[in-house]
Write an enzyme that holds these catalytic residues in place. Structure first.
Site, PDB file in Angstrom:
ATOM      1  N   ASP A  98      -5.192   0.095  -5.536  1.00 50.24           N
ATOM      2  CA  ASP A  98      -4.974  -1.217  -6.147  1.00 50.24           C
ATOM      3  C   ASP A  98      -4.825  -2.354  -5.140  1.00 50.24           C
ATOM      4  OD1 ASP A  98      -4.816   0.329  -8.401  1.00 50.24           O
ATOM      5  OD2 ASP A  98      -2.878  -0.449  -9.067  1.00 50.24           O
ATOM      6  N   HIS A 243      -2.445   1.943  -2.697  1.00 53.57           N
ATOM      7  CA  HIS A 243      -2.769   0.531  -2.524  1.00 53.57           C
ATOM      8  C   HIS A 243      -3.523   0.292  -1.218  1.00 53.57           C
ATOM      9  CE1 HIS A 243       0.687   0.630  -5.255  1.00 53.57           C
ATOM     10  NE2 HIS A 243       0.234  -0.508  -5.749  1.00 53.57           N
TER      11      HIS A 243
END
Length: 281
Positions: A98, A243
């Protein structure tokens, strides 16, 4: 004291608050009640100024970027998905990444994924995509799946018009930049009740959550902790949260090869989230 000093202190304070958040955190530590009307460019300093230089995404000029459409089976349209039960309990797992595309970190993670022949699913933030279009094109060219992660990465409650803008604006830029159309949506921070998920479901998107987090937004944890979180918690059909953007993710880069190798040793095969959704019983 200079203005730069105070800005640095503000950033340090924001990062410190983020220690309680282990989900997506491109705007770390900002509560739903304060500060979330600011775009991420006002919160972070890591997004590059396109006017100051071109990001080398290492995308050869000869590469023709395909324009895939990431659809979901009917049973998942307008639904919230945490995991799936794969056919025959096959040992498949999906890495989701992400908050990018992000300078340096995304490049490093793409290199690791390519070296290990692993395809992941990247959830893009519109502002980050706008700043780093070449990174996005490389992700698509190398066969990774793409999802929508809103324009600003806000957590606060939104009316329908704001939620629509956050999602549609990002979807439009994804298509304009890469030709990709996607029915995968992930709400920032995993917040399901602030208006974003409801609007995404009205579009028949699948709201993709996660069943296993690396906890790589914990500012105090060592990379080995991320590795242990994933390897100890892995189960067939799980979606792993990681991430590549939203801050300094060098620890995630350090952990990624060990996560991949460890899962392979456990007998797992890596799939994208669209592939995973098609494997359910």
């Amino acid at each position: 004291m200079t203005d730069n000093f105070f800005k640095r202190q503000q950033i340090i304070s924001i990062v410190a608050i983020a220690s309680s958040i282990t989900a997506c955190s491109i705007a770390p530590g900002i509560s739903p009640q304060s500060g979330l009307n600011q775009p991420i460019s006002k919160i972070h300093t890591a997004l590059p100024d396109p006017a100051k230089g071109h990001i080398n995404a290492q995308l050869p000029q000869s590469v023709k970027v395909e324009s895939p459409t990431f659809t979901v089976p009917d049973k998942f349209q307008g639904k919230t998905v945490y995991k799936v039960q794969p056919n025959n309990n096959e040992k498949v797992i999906a890495l989701s990444i992400d908050d990018g595309p992000w300078p340096k970190t995304t490049l490093e993670m793409l290199d690791i994924l390519k070296q290990n022949d692993v395809k992941a699913t990247f959830f893009w933030v519109g502002q980050a995509l706008e700043a780093n279009p070449d990174l996005a094109k490389r992700e698509v060219a190398e066969g990774h799946a793409i999802g929508n992660h809103t324009w600003h990465h806000w957590y606060r409650r939104m009316d329908e018009a704001t939620a629509k803008s956050e999602i549609d604006r990002t979807a439009d830029l994804i298509y304009k930049t890469t030709g990709v159309k996607t029915s995968l949506f992930r709400p920032p921070g995993g917040f399901l009740n602030n208006g974003l998920a409801a609007y995404a479901k009205s579009r028949k998107d699948a709201v993709i959550m996660w069943s296993l987090t690396s906890a790589d937004t914990d500012p105090h944890a060592k990379p080995q902790a991320f590795v242990n979180n994933v390897l100890k918690g892995a189960k067939p059909g799980f979606i792993v949260l990681m991430h590549d953007g939203g801050g300094d993710r060098h620890r995630t880069v350090e952990a990624l090869p060990q996560i991949i190798n460890g899962l392979k040793q456990q007998g797992y095969r890596f799939v994208t989230i669209p592939e995973l959704l098609k494997m359910t019983q």
